[in-house]
Design a protein around this motif. Sequence first.
Motif, PDB file in Angstrom:
ATOM      1  N   PRO A   4      44.441  42.130  28.122  1.00 10.97           N
ATOM      2  CA  PRO A   4      43.629  43.713  27.895  1.00 10.97           C
ATOM      3  C   PRO A   4      42.234  43.139  27.570  1.00 10.97           C
ATOM      4  CG  PRO A   4      45.768  43.794  26.304  1.00 10.97           C
ATOM      5  CD  PRO A   4      45.849  42.637  27.108  1.00 10.97           C
ATOM      6  N   VAL A   5      41.271  44.152  28.592  1.00 13.23           N
ATOM      7  CA  VAL A   5      39.680  43.978  27.986  1.00 13.23           C
ATOM      8  C   VAL A   5      39.550  44.536  26.466  1.00 13.23           C
ATOM      9  CG1 VAL A   5      37.600  44.690  28.609  1.00 13.23           C
ATOM     10  CG2 VAL A   5      39.543  44.620  30.661  1.00 13.23           C
TER      11      VAL A   5
ATOM     12  N   LEU B 174      31.660  47.698  28.365  1.00  7.14           N
ATOM     13  CA  LEU B 174      30.538  48.297  29.301  1.00  7.14           C
ATOM     14  C   LEU B 174      30.690  48.006  30.527  1.00  7.14           C
ATOM     15  CD1 LEU B 174      27.325  48.968  29.448  1.00  7.14           C
ATOM     16  CD2 LEU B 174      27.060  46.655  28.874  1.00  7.14           C
ATOM     17  N   LEU B 175      31.625  46.551  30.811  1.00  5.74           N
ATOM     18  CA  LEU B 175      31.952  46.354  31.808  1.00  5.74           C
ATOM     19  C   LEU B 175      33.349  47.351  32.252  1.00  5.74           C
ATOM     20  CD1 LEU B 175      31.825  42.492  30.776  1.00  5.74           C
ATOM     21  CD2 LEU B 175      30.407  43.589  32.060  1.00  5.74           C
ATOM     22  N   CYS B 176      33.680  47.985  31.984  1.00  5.69           N
ATOM     23  CA  CYS B 176      34.876  48.734  32.598  1.00  5.69           C
ATOM     24  C   CYS B 176      33.968  50.369  32.860  1.00  5.69           C
ATOM     25  CB  CYS B 176      35.480  49.106  31.294  1.00  5.69           C
ATOM     26  SG  CYS B 176      37.192  48.212  31.521  1.00  5.69           S
TER      27      CYS B 176
ATOM     28  N   SER C 196      37.596  42.494  35.978  1.00  6.89           N
ATOM     29  CA  SER C 196      36.482  40.303  36.121  1.00  6.89           C
ATOM     30  C   SER C 196      36.344  40.314  37.869  1.00  6.89           C
ATOM     31  CB  SER C 196      36.788  39.291  35.218  1.00  6.89           C
ATOM     32  OG  SER C 196      37.967  39.246  35.811  1.00  6.89           O
ATOM     33  N   PHE C 197      37.628  40.197  38.255  1.00 11.28           N
ATOM     34  CA  PHE C 197      37.731  40.111  39.803  1.00 11.28           C
ATOM     35  C   PHE C 197      37.057  41.267  40.290  1.00 11.28           C
ATOM     36  CE2 PHE C 197      41.777  37.484  39.534  1.00 11.28           C
ATOM     37  CZ  PHE C 197      40.913  36.478  39.609  1.00 11.28           C
ATOM     38  N   ARG C 198      36.305  42.862  39.908  1.00 10.49           N
ATOM     39  CA  ARG C 198      36.395  43.610  40.568  1.00 10.49           C
ATOM     40  C   ARG C 198      34.856  43.768  40.199  1.00 10.49           C
ATOM     41  NH1 ARG C 198      41.085  43.429  41.823  1.00 10.49           N
ATOM     42  NH2 ARG C 198      39.640  41.947  43.337  1.00 10.49           N
ATOM     43  N   LEU C 199      34.257  43.097  38.991  1.00 16.04           N
ATOM     44  CA  LEU C 199      32.675  43.471  39.218  1.00 16.04           C
ATOM     45  C   LEU C 199      32.099  41.905  39.877  1.00 16.04           C
ATOM     46  CD1 LEU C 199      32.418  44.748  35.704  1.00 16.04           C
ATOM     47  CD2 LEU C 199      31.093  45.224  37.287  1.00 16.04           C
ATOM     48  N   ALA C 200      32.760  40.672  39.609  1.00 18.10           N
ATOM     49  CA  ALA C 200      32.798  39.466  40.363  1.00 18.10           C
ATOM     50  C   ALA C 200      32.238  39.738  41.619  1.00 18.10           C
ATOM     51  CB  ALA C 200      32.831  38.939  40.457  1.00 18.10           C
ATOM     52  N   GLN C 201      33.417  40.407  42.421  1.00 20.55           N
ATOM     53  CA  GLN C 201      32.776  40.554  44.196  1.00 20.55           C
ATOM     54  C   GLN C 201      31.541  41.951  44.261  1.00 20.55           C
ATOM     55  OE1 GLN C 201      35.457  39.655  46.298  1.00 20.55           O
ATOM     56  NE2 GLN C 201      33.977  40.076  47.583  1.00 20.55           N
ATOM     57  N   LEU C 202      31.618  42.536  43.590  1.00 19.22           N
ATOM     58  CA  LEU C 202      30.200  43.760  43.254  1.00 19.22           C
ATOM     59  C   LEU C 202      28.837  43.652  43.316  1.00 19.22           C
ATOM     60  CD1 LEU C 202      32.666  46.556  42.694  1.00 19.22           C
ATOM     61  CD2 LEU C 202      31.445  46.347  45.167  1.00 19.22           C
ATOM     62  N   LEU C 203      28.335  42.834  42.276  1.00 19.11           N
ATOM     63  CA  LEU C 203      27.546  42.897  41.371  1.00 19.11           C
ATOM     64  C   LEU C 203      26.648  42.080  42.496  1.00 19.11           C
ATOM     65  CD1 LEU C 203      28.240  42.288  37.965  1.00 19.11           C
ATOM     66  CD2 LEU C 203      27.125  43.721  38.334  1.00 19.11           C
ATOM     67  N   PRO C 204      26.326  42.091  42.800  1.00 15.36           N
ATOM     68  CA  PRO C 204      24.242  41.486  43.204  1.00 15.36           C
ATOM     69  C   PRO C 204      23.904  40.362  43.065  1.00 15.36           C
ATOM     70  CG  PRO C 204      23.562  43.283  41.834  1.00 15.36           C
ATOM     71  CD  PRO C 204      24.827  43.808  42.231  1.00 15.36           C
ATOM     72  N   VAL C 205      24.687  39.191  43.140  1.00 17.07           N
ATOM     73  CA  VAL C 205      24.536  38.037  42.785  1.00 17.07           C
ATOM     74  C   VAL C 205      24.510  37.028  43.594  1.00 17.07           C
ATOM     75  CG1 VAL C 205      25.279  38.232  40.127  1.00 17.07           C
ATOM     76  CG2 VAL C 205      27.063  37.386  42.081  1.00 17.07           C
ATOM     77  N   GLU C 206      23.916  35.619  43.634  1.00 19.58           N
ATOM     78  CA  GLU C 206      24.332  34.968  44.886  1.00 19.58           C
ATOM     79  C   GLU C 206      25.437  34.222  44.759  1.00 19.58           C
ATOM     80  OE1 GLU C 206      21.831  33.446  46.341  1.00 19.58           O
ATOM     81  OE2 GLU C 206      20.421  34.323  45.610  1.00 19.58           O
TER      82      GLU C 206
ATOM     83  N   LEU D 160      34.877  32.774  40.580  1.00 20.50           N
ATOM     84  CA  LEU D 160      36.443  32.220  41.612  1.00 20.50           C
ATOM     85  C   LEU D 160      37.307  31.258  40.658  1.00 20.50           C
ATOM     86  CD1 LEU D 160      38.592  33.261  43.819  1.00 20.50           C
ATOM     87  CD2 LEU D 160      37.315  31.716  45.120  1.00 20.50           C
ATOM     88  N   GLU D 161      36.342  30.174  40.020  1.00 21.60           N
ATOM     89  CA  GLU D 161      37.159  29.282  39.676  1.00 21.60           C
ATOM     90  C   GLU D 161      36.898  29.276  38.451  1.00 21.60           C
ATOM     91  OE1 GLU D 161      34.330  25.961  41.068  1.00 21.60           O
ATOM     92  OE2 GLU D 161      34.654  26.532  43.057  1.00 21.60           O
ATOM     93  N   LEU D 162      36.682  29.943  37.427  1.00 22.55           N
ATOM     94  CA  LEU D 162      37.140  30.540  36.200  1.00 22.55           C
ATOM     95  C   LEU D 162      38.635  30.838  36.023  1.00 22.55           C
ATOM     96  CD1 LEU D 162      34.382  32.106  34.571  1.00 22.55           C
ATOM     97  CD2 LEU D 162      34.851  29.684  34.415  1.00 22.55           C
ATOM     98  N   THR D 163      39.742  30.221  35.346  1.00 25.33           N
ATOM     99  CA  THR D 163      40.831  30.382  35.129  1.00 25.33           C
ATOM    100  C   THR D 163      41.850  31.467  34.172  1.00 25.33           C
ATOM    101  OG1 THR D 163      41.544  28.761  34.240  1.00 25.33           O
ATOM    102  CG2 THR D 163      41.670  28.761  36.515  1.00 25.33           C
ATOM    103  N   ASP D 164      40.072  31.814  32.993  1.00 27.34           N
ATOM    104  CA  ASP D 164      40.380  32.391  31.907  1.00 27.34           C
ATOM    105  C   ASP D 164      39.392  33.742  32.335  1.00 27.34           C
ATOM    106  OD1 ASP D 164      40.290  33.707  29.541  1.00 27.34           O
ATOM    107  OD2 ASP D 164      39.675  31.987  28.485  1.00 27.34           O
ATOM    108  N   PRO D 165      40.609  35.324  32.479  1.00 25.24           N
ATOM    109  CA  PRO D 165      39.544  36.383  32.517  1.00 25.24           C
ATOM    110  C   PRO D 165      38.449  36.684  31.438  1.00 25.24           C
ATOM    111  CG  PRO D 165      41.967  36.539  32.267  1.00 25.24           C
ATOM    112  CD  PRO D 165      41.933  35.481  32.299  1.00 25.24           C
ATOM    113  N   ILE D 166      39.029  36.490  30.433  1.00 25.93           N
ATOM    114  CA  ILE D 166      38.053  36.828  29.360  1.00 25.93           C
ATOM    115  C   ILE D 166      37.056  35.528  28.922  1.00 25.93           C
ATOM    116  CG2 ILE D 166      37.579  37.071  26.493  1.00 25.93           C
ATOM    117  CD1 ILE D 166      40.154  38.769  27.498  1.00 25.93           C
ATOM    118  N   ALA D 167      37.397  34.590  29.748  1.00 24.07           N
ATOM    119  CA  ALA D 167      35.546  33.913  30.372  1.00 24.07           C
ATOM    120  C   ALA D 167      34.872  34.393  31.260  1.00 24.07           C
ATOM    121  CB  ALA D 167      35.805  32.547  30.026  1.00 24.07           C
TER     122      ALA D 167
END
Length: 196
Positions: A118-119, A125-127, A156-166, A174-181
């Motif tokens: 669970p988040v 705020l991220l949700c 976390s996967f959805r935000l990581a895909q959508l945020l305008p970052v490098e 992608l390489e993090l294995t802990d969703p909370i991290a």
Amino acid sequence: MNLDDIPLFPLSTVLFPGSYITLRIFEPRYVDLVRHCTRTGSGFGISLILEGREAGEPALPAAVGTLGMIEDFFTLSDGLLGIRVRGSRRFKAKSTRIRDNGLIHAQVRWWAEEARIPVPPEYSLLCIVLERLLEQVGGDHAKAERSAFDDASWVSFRLAQLLPVEDTERQRWLELTDPIARLDELLHCIPRFQSA
């Protein structure tokens, strides 16, 4: 543990599990790849390009990538083949080789799917940010069940895909294995996108 052999499609972007990407297929090696995957029902690895370019000479791909599964085909306005690919499971390439046609193959070890966690309230705020982004971009994820927004990996996967970052930052996520991290890193980067 046994390694699996998969073809790679290095790209200048990162694909996350559960996310979608549209690809334009024109090089013969990738036309052959699509034909093979369609015939066998298999996928191919998508890895961020560390050195080189998408077209031409084989590029140097990141070791950690995501298996892409073809979900749809269509003809693009320029007459070329387009495919819609869904990210599946992550892998780490242990070795690579280049075939005669320039297609890269990798010996990979699959990563386990992340447990549903669970988040935590401190990341709520991220949700909210994700909901607003999905309202703007639409697509399949905008129609997700409410329960998806309480899954730390999904959010976390959805935000990581959508945020305008490098893409180097996306690759790190992608390489993090802990969703909370991953949520923690995403939360710390949100102030960059807030207007003064």
